[in-house]
Design a protein around this motif. Structure first.
Motif, PDB file in Angstrom:
ATOM      1  N   SER A 136       0.856  -1.242  -0.126  1.00 26.06           N
ATOM      2  CA  SER A 136       0.027  -0.022   0.206  1.00 26.06           C
ATOM      3  C   SER A 136       0.972   1.301   0.009  1.00 26.06           C
ATOM      4  CB  SER A 136      -0.842  -0.044   1.306  1.00 26.06           C
ATOM      5  OG  SER A 136      -0.107   0.095   2.578  1.00 26.06           O
ATOM      6  N   GLY A 137       0.309   2.546   0.342  1.00 29.53           N
ATOM      7  CA  GLY A 137       1.017   3.560   0.180  1.00 29.53           C
ATOM      8  C   GLY A 137       2.059   3.471   1.379  1.00 29.53           C
ATOM      9  N   ASP A 166       4.766   7.173  -5.643  1.00 27.53           N
ATOM     10  CA  ASP A 166       3.915   8.612  -5.307  1.00 27.53           C
ATOM     11  C   ASP A 166       4.982   9.571  -5.407  1.00 27.53           C
ATOM     12  OD1 ASP A 166       1.223   7.385  -5.281  1.00 27.53           O
ATOM     13  OD2 ASP A 166       1.167   7.457  -3.226  1.00 27.53           O
ATOM     14  N   GLU A 183       1.885   3.210 -13.945  1.00 22.77           N
ATOM     15  CA  GLU A 183       1.443   1.986 -14.660  1.00 22.77           C
ATOM     16  C   GLU A 183       1.197   2.433 -16.081  1.00 22.77           C
ATOM     17  OE1 GLU A 183      -1.932  -0.129 -13.234  1.00 22.77           O
ATOM     18  OE2 GLU A 183      -0.995  -1.859 -14.207  1.00 22.77           O
ATOM     19  N   GLY A 259      -3.256  -1.053  -2.173  1.00 23.31           N
ATOM     20  CA  GLY A 259      -3.692  -0.205  -3.272  1.00 23.31           C
ATOM     21  C   GLY A 259      -2.941  -0.600  -4.473  1.00 23.31           C
ATOM     22  N   ASN A 263      -2.253  -3.008  -9.450  1.00 23.40           N
ATOM     23  CA  ASN A 263      -1.212  -2.933 -10.782  1.00 23.40           C
ATOM     24  C   ASN A 263      -1.124  -4.201 -11.351  1.00 23.40           C
ATOM     25  OD1 ASN A 263       1.473  -3.099 -12.036  1.00 23.40           O
ATOM     26  ND2 ASN A 263       1.209  -0.790 -11.503  1.00 23.40           N
TER      27      ASN A 263
HETATM   28  P1  AMP Z   1      -3.433   2.080  -0.070  1.00 26.53           P
HETATM   29  O1  AMP Z   1      -2.443   2.757   0.880  1.00 26.53           O
HETATM   30  O2  AMP Z   1      -3.576   0.559   0.135  1.00 26.53           O
HETATM   31  O3  AMP Z   1      -4.806   2.925  -0.177  1.00 26.53           O
HETATM   32  O4  AMP Z   1      -2.986   2.424  -1.439  1.00 26.53           O
HETATM   33  C1  AMP Z   1      -2.812   3.424  -1.796  1.00 26.53           C
HETATM   34  C2  AMP Z   1      -1.393   3.223  -2.882  1.00 26.53           C
HETATM   35  O5  AMP Z   1      -1.495   2.666  -4.046  1.00 26.53           O
HETATM   36  C3  AMP Z   1      -0.973   4.856  -3.526  1.00 26.53           C
HETATM   37  O6  AMP Z   1       0.295   4.866  -3.163  1.00 26.53           O
HETATM   38  C4  AMP Z   1      -1.108   4.574  -4.882  1.00 26.53           C
HETATM   39  O7  AMP Z   1      -0.033   5.117  -5.910  1.00 26.53           O
HETATM   40  C5  AMP Z   1      -1.062   3.008  -5.130  1.00 26.53           C
HETATM   41  N1  AMP Z   1      -1.796   2.489  -6.585  1.00 26.53           N
HETATM   42  C6  AMP Z   1      -3.262   2.615  -6.825  1.00 26.53           C
HETATM   43  N2  AMP Z   1      -3.297   2.065  -7.978  1.00 26.53           N
HETATM   44  C7  AMP Z   1      -1.830   1.881  -8.273  1.00 26.53           C
HETATM   45  C8  AMP Z   1      -1.699   1.045  -9.589  1.00 26.53           C
HETATM   46  N3  AMP Z   1      -2.287   0.697 -10.660  1.00 26.53           N
HETATM   47  N4  AMP Z   1      -0.160   0.739  -9.763  1.00 26.53           N
HETATM   48  C9  AMP Z   1       0.668   1.025  -8.718  1.00 26.53           C
HETATM   49  N5  AMP Z   1       0.225   1.584  -7.370  1.00 26.53           N
HETATM   50  C10 AMP Z   1      -0.958   2.062  -7.288  1.00 26.53           C
END
Ligand code: AMP
Ligand code: MG
Length: 332
Positions: A136-137, A166, A183, A259, A263
């Motif tokens: 995740s982030g 990010d 991506e 998140g 990908n």
């Molecule tokens: P979360 O913290 O689990 O909500 O995930 C958020 C993170 O997922 C952020 O850093 C986004 O940039 C990343 N994210 C979302 N969609 C994608 C994707 N298709 N490919 C890579 N990273 C992603």
């Protein structure tokens, strides 16, 4: 059968989900999310918390309404107790305590990372004892069950993979979140540019390769090639550690969560690895893979049903709530 309402609020998203248990699986009745978008830069914890505070009451009533239940049907209120950003966690916890007191229903604080794993087991057919690659982030961990706990077999030593993507994208003004945009750009990459491949034992480090990727941009390399190389390198690192965790634990299942699991390239790499090992590959549906209230509700249910109870005094948030601090009383 129980109906549980869960509140997620560890970082950028505030979510409220209502679930019920049906034959040991999780049925999601509603799962609503509002996500804070910083105008520029990264997540400002206080602003994210203000965002959450402004939406939480509406989300709770909308989620109960969408689930087609009454407030009086709810048997348990659970919330994300940590890890996460203090102001955000406090907002979600305060709402959960208030709701629990108002409804006179029990309260349960849960570990966010464990919730990502349990919602996979709870919603995906066949997923029983996986190694979770949680991307995740803020978090990047390889987690699996061993001797009464969810143990962390490998994790990032610096930033989370999402945060790495990010940060890279922010330098290019891609707008938050950058993962999906990187991506897209990576698909047009044609040349692999070497980047540091930093695995230390079972742990990973991303900041060095982030700097190296930023240097390529400064040198005028094609953005598409840099994005492609960044994905190939970081995802290969993640896949390697996950594979080693599967080999050590002798588990035959791998589950993605968080998140970054959206990908396609990461999915393909992990799926290929699983196939080569003769193992099963699982990804939960997107609505329960991202940060969401339903996974919090589900873990709250599992904990409650196993006999655990939480008093108000025990419901303090914990920004550094580690995955392996949780005694897993609901499975063996
Ligand atoms: P979360 O913290 O689990 O909500 O995930 C958020 C993170 O997922 C952020 O850093 C986004 O940039 C990343 N994210 C979302 N969609 C994608 C994707 N298709 N490919 C890579 N990273 C992603
Ligand atoms: Mg998460």
């Amino acid at each position: 059968m129980m109906i549980c309402l869960g509140i997620e609020g560890t970082a950028h998203s505030i979510g409220v989900g209502v679930i019920k248990d049906v034959k040991e699986k999780c049925r999601v009745l509603s799962n609503l999310i509002k996500t804070y978008q910083p105008e520029k830069g990264g997540i400002h914890p206080r602003e994210a918390a203000n965002h959450h505070a402004s939406y939480i009451a509406g989300l709770i009533s909308d989620s109960v309404h969408t689930a087609r239940v009454d407030f009086s049907d709810i048997d348990l209120v659970s919330f994300s107790q940590g890890p996460g950003l203090g102001p955000c966690l406090r907002t979600a916890a305060t709402a959960a305590r208030a709701l629990s007191l108002t409804l006179e229903k029990p309260l349960m604080g849960v570990n966010h990372c464990v919730a990502h794993l349990e919602i996979g087991r709870g919603t995906v057919t066949g997923c029983q004892d996986p190694v979770l690659l949680y991307v995740s982030g803020a978090n990047t961990q390889v987690i699996a069950f061993a001797e009464g706990k969810y143990r962390v077999f490998g994790e990032t030593l610096d930033v989370g993979i999402g945060n790495c993507l990010d940060k890279f994208g922010r330098g290019l003004d891609l707008g938050f979140p950058c993962g999906p945009k990187i991506e897209e750009l990576a698909k047009k990459g044609t040349q692999y540019l070497g980047l540091p491949y930093s695995i230390k034992g079972m742990d990973l480090a991303f900041s060095g390769l982030l700097t190296a990727a930023e240097n390529y941009v400064r040198q005028g390399k094609r953005i598409e090639d840099v994005c492609y190389s960044l994905q190939e390198t970081t995802f290969a690192m993640l896949t390697e550690v996950t594979e080693r965790a599967m080999a050590h634990t002798e588990k035959q299942e791998v589950l993605l969560g968080g998140g970054v699991a959206s990908n396609k390239r990461l999915r393909d790499m992990v799926q290929t690895m699983a196939k080569d090992r003769g193992a099963h590959f699982f990804v939960p549906s997107r609505d329960v893979c991202v940060d969401n209230g339903a996974m919090i509700a589900w873990l709250g249910f599992l904990m409650y049903e196993s006999g655990l109870r939480m008093s108000l005094d025990e419901s303090l948030i914990n920004q550094r709530f580690r995955t392996d601090m949780v005694e897993v009383t609901w499975r063996d």
